[in-house]
Design an enzyme around this catalytic site. Structure first.
Site, PDB file in Angstrom:
ATOM      1  N   ASN A   1     -27.438 -12.783 -36.920  1.00 37.82           N
ATOM      2  CA  ASN A   1     -26.876 -11.455 -36.799  1.00 37.82           C
ATOM      3  C   ASN A   1     -25.500 -11.558 -36.162  1.00 37.82           C
ATOM      4  O   ASN A   1     -25.198 -12.509 -35.439  1.00 37.82           O
ATOM      5  CB  ASN A   1     -27.761 -10.622 -35.862  1.00 37.82           C
ATOM      6  CG  ASN A   1     -29.061 -10.222 -36.520  1.00 37.82           C
ATOM      7  OD1 ASN A   1     -29.107  -9.240 -37.223  1.00 37.82           O
ATOM      8  ND2 ASN A   1     -30.118 -10.999 -36.299  1.00 37.82           N
TER       9      ASN A   1
ATOM     10  N   HIS B   1     -25.962  -3.118 -40.656  1.00 38.53           N
ATOM     11  CA  HIS B   1     -26.663  -4.264 -40.069  1.00 38.53           C
ATOM     12  C   HIS B   1     -26.078  -5.510 -40.739  1.00 38.53           C
ATOM     13  O   HIS B   1     -26.469  -5.866 -41.853  1.00 38.53           O
ATOM     14  CB  HIS B   1     -28.161  -4.095 -40.362  1.00 38.53           C
ATOM     15  CG  HIS B   1     -29.035  -5.184 -39.838  1.00 38.53           C
ATOM     16  ND1 HIS B   1     -29.931  -4.977 -38.807  1.00 38.53           N
ATOM     17  CD2 HIS B   1     -29.183  -6.481 -40.195  1.00 38.53           C
ATOM     18  CE1 HIS B   1     -30.590  -6.111 -38.561  1.00 38.53           C
ATOM     19  NE2 HIS B   1     -30.154  -7.031 -39.389  1.00 38.53           N
TER      20      HIS B   1
ATOM     21  N   HIS C   1     -24.893  -9.490 -41.038  1.00 42.70           N
ATOM     22  CA  HIS C   1     -25.052 -10.883 -40.630  1.00 42.70           C
ATOM     23  C   HIS C   1     -23.724 -11.600 -40.845  1.00 42.70           C
ATOM     24  O   HIS C   1     -22.934 -11.227 -41.708  1.00 42.70           O
ATOM     25  CB  HIS C   1     -26.181 -11.541 -41.421  1.00 42.70           C
ATOM     26  CG  HIS C   1     -27.551 -11.126 -40.935  1.00 42.70           C
ATOM     27  ND1 HIS C   1     -28.538 -12.019 -40.626  1.00 42.70           N
ATOM     28  CD2 HIS C   1     -28.061  -9.894 -40.671  1.00 42.70           C
ATOM     29  CE1 HIS C   1     -29.614 -11.356 -40.211  1.00 42.70           C
ATOM     30  NE2 HIS C   1     -29.363 -10.075 -40.237  1.00 42.70           N
TER      31      HIS C   1
ATOM     32  N   CYS D   1     -28.416 -20.491 -35.337  1.00 47.08           N
ATOM     33  CA  CYS D   1     -27.738 -21.354 -34.368  1.00 47.08           C
ATOM     34  C   CYS D   1     -26.263 -21.494 -34.738  1.00 47.08           C
ATOM     35  O   CYS D   1     -25.942 -21.797 -35.883  1.00 47.08           O
ATOM     36  CB  CYS D   1     -28.388 -22.719 -34.328  1.00 47.08           C
ATOM     37  SG  CYS D   1     -27.510 -23.857 -33.254  1.00 47.08           S
TER      38      CYS D   1
ATOM     39  N   ARG E   1     -35.992  -8.944 -31.678  1.00 48.02           N
ATOM     40  CA  ARG E   1     -36.853  -8.958 -32.865  1.00 48.02           C
ATOM     41  C   ARG E   1     -36.202  -9.728 -34.013  1.00 48.02           C
ATOM     42  O   ARG E   1     -36.558 -10.864 -34.289  1.00 48.02           O
ATOM     43  CB  ARG E   1     -37.184  -7.508 -33.303  1.00 48.02           C
ATOM     44  CG  ARG E   1     -38.453  -7.392 -34.155  1.00 48.02           C
ATOM     45  CD  ARG E   1     -38.285  -7.779 -35.615  1.00 48.02           C
ATOM     46  NE  ARG E   1     -37.244  -6.987 -36.276  1.00 48.02           N
ATOM     47  CZ  ARG E   1     -36.783  -7.263 -37.491  1.00 48.02           C
ATOM     48  NH1 ARG E   1     -37.254  -8.296 -38.170  1.00 48.02           N
ATOM     49  NH2 ARG E   1     -35.817  -6.535 -38.022  1.00 48.02           N
ATOM     50  N   ASP E   2     -35.215  -9.154 -34.656  1.00 45.59           N
ATOM     51  CA  ASP E   2     -34.614  -9.822 -35.816  1.00 45.59           C
ATOM     52  C   ASP E   2     -33.991 -11.157 -35.418  1.00 45.59           C
ATOM     53  O   ASP E   2     -33.958 -12.107 -36.206  1.00 45.59           O
ATOM     54  CB  ASP E   2     -33.548  -8.917 -36.442  1.00 45.59           C
ATOM     55  CG  ASP E   2     -33.114  -9.403 -37.822  1.00 45.59           C
ATOM     56  OD1 ASP E   2     -33.920 -10.051 -38.503  1.00 45.59           O
ATOM     57  OD2 ASP E   2     -31.965  -9.140 -38.212  1.00 45.59           O
TER      58      ASP E   2
END
Lengths: 299, 299
Positions: free
Chosen positions: B248, B206, B208, B239, B14-15
């Site tokens: 993430n 969560h 990144h 990417c 999803r994310d």
């Protein structure tokens, strides 16, 4: 060095460029070293006086030391495997030299072609000559968190060679996770063992980011009182786009971590990023620093 | 959940995929979700029931939920911004849903077009419907360590919206460092504030990896007792080769960190790496996991 500041030892011009394909023009290396000093790095490993047959990338170290405009307060250091190398480094005007041993017997044999004990003996004349010349000597130990041939290493084995190097007269030992397999868990186990025998000021950490763990490992070390950290601008020594890139941790990313922890580095991050992008351009690839890439992307 | 194990919440399908350019065939997404369950992930955010005009990559979430072969013991979850989305998720057979708010007013306005308080009110009917259907609801808070419009956020602001979501009935709140600017220092400051008011089991992180800090931030969280961590296989969502990649944190790299700390994840790292390489192949680029790239390079 106060408890709320950290000294970064910049190894990009040596450990970094030594592991990049191709040879760079002298002027490009000179610019890199000068840019790093301008960005606030106070210890820069500029070259290596090893046999140029083995490491052609470092064959111009004499010329590099002669070329760089020295900045006051900056130590320009060099790797010296033996007395011949030390004499060259001394003649070239290095401010400090470094010797290197391994924590693993197999790696010592394959990398420097002798046992750990033999490597220590080989350093004695270097230490004596350095003492006479008044040059500080740093010790490197490689493979402290894992060896490509032997796997995990016992912290006691690392403690032994660290103790040998300090006893020889090295003012500090840089603990190298050469293949980047260490984790915060193994770093803590190692440092807990070492700090039972040595002072934090006698130890530095040298993390490679092959498994993406370098910053977490550095955080673990900093939490345990380590205040000397090796890093390479732009993550030199491993292309960020190649599978299995195994470069040094990027100095920019370490600075970002440390400043976020409230630990002063004395480094101008923008100038450091610019220095990293400049050298990366010559290597034909973007900077290996995520901070550099994020800043560039944020405009 | 014992203190020496960690639950990973896999958000790649999803994310991750939501932020990848292009749309993947349904069969590829189905394979990814099934591969992740086979690798041992027990919570997989498989899709999003938002307006497909806004997020075309997630337009096939109904079809995906219908297609995947469910594995016993695995929760297949979905993002649901409002009652309409919740009803679609329920009909599709989601095991759990998630609502999302922001810690910063500017981000809330620009991302979901309403104030933080309005977003909380909008979730009330979702919570009521979920309670009736017996579905657990997770809350997301974005920008907890920094906002692209407001810069650093006060921990008290994050505590406020976290408390609102828990009071609404969310069983946990996932704290998102959406733009990856956080450091171990700011993560510690935030969690120290939040853990004064909430239990560790009510909080997930969560992270990144835009600035390369994700693993260090996760280490900081784990040290403070957090045992629920979001991650995306192969670092989906950015990417690894693009300047400013802001994906993430890669699940593989988190597993490597946690297992190194002696924290069990229940995940088969080799299968996870294979799942990440498979999806990366469809995206036309190597895996964004450094562990995956290092393992591949080591043969």
């Amino acid at each position: 060095m106060s408890d709320d500041s950290v000294t970064l030892i910049e190894v990009g011009p040596r450990d970094g460029l030594q592991n990049e394909p191709g040879e760079l023009p002298l002027a490009v290396k000179q610019q890199l070293v000068e840019d790093l000093a301008d960005a606030g790095l106070t210890v820069i490993e500029a070259g290596s006086f090893v046999n140029p047959t083995w490491v052609p990338q470092m064959a111009d170290s004499e010329a590099l030391f002669a070329a760089i405009a020295r900045r006051a307060g900056v130590r320009y250091t060099a790797l010296t495997p033996n007395l011949r190398g030390f004499e060259r480094a001394l003649a070239a005007g290095a401010d400090e030299v470094a010797v290197f041993a391994a924590a693993s017997e197999s790696f010592s044999q394959k990398n420097i072609n002798c046992s750990i004990a033999e490597s220590i003996e080989r350093f004695r004349p270097v230490m004596a000559a350095a003492a006479e010349a008044g040059l500080p000597v740093r010790g490197y130990v490689s493979c402290v968190l894992g060896c490509p041939y032997e796997g995990a290493l016992a912290p006691a084995a690392v403690a032994r060679v660290t103790g040998d190097l300090l006893e020889l007269g090295c003012y500090e030992v840089s603990l190298g996770d050469t293949i980047g397999v260490g984790t915060a868990g193994s770093m803590r186990a190692l440092l807990t063992e070492l700090l039972g025998a040595f002072a934090p000021a006698q130890l530095a950490v040298h993390c490679h980011d092959s498994y993406g763990q370098a910053l977490a490992n550095i955080l673990a070390a900093v939490d345990l009182g380590i205040r000397r950290i090796d890093a390479a601008v732009a993550g030199l020594g491993g292309c960020p786009y190649a599978p299995g890139a195994s470069g040094n941790v990027a100095t920019e990313d370490v600075v970002y971590l440390l400043e976020g922890l409230g630990l002063a580095t004395g480094i101008d991050l923008d100038r450091l990023i610019a220095a990293g992008e400049h050298i990366s351009g010559f290597l034909g690839r973007p900077s290996g620093s995520k901070v550099a890439r994020a800043r560039r992307s944020a405009g």
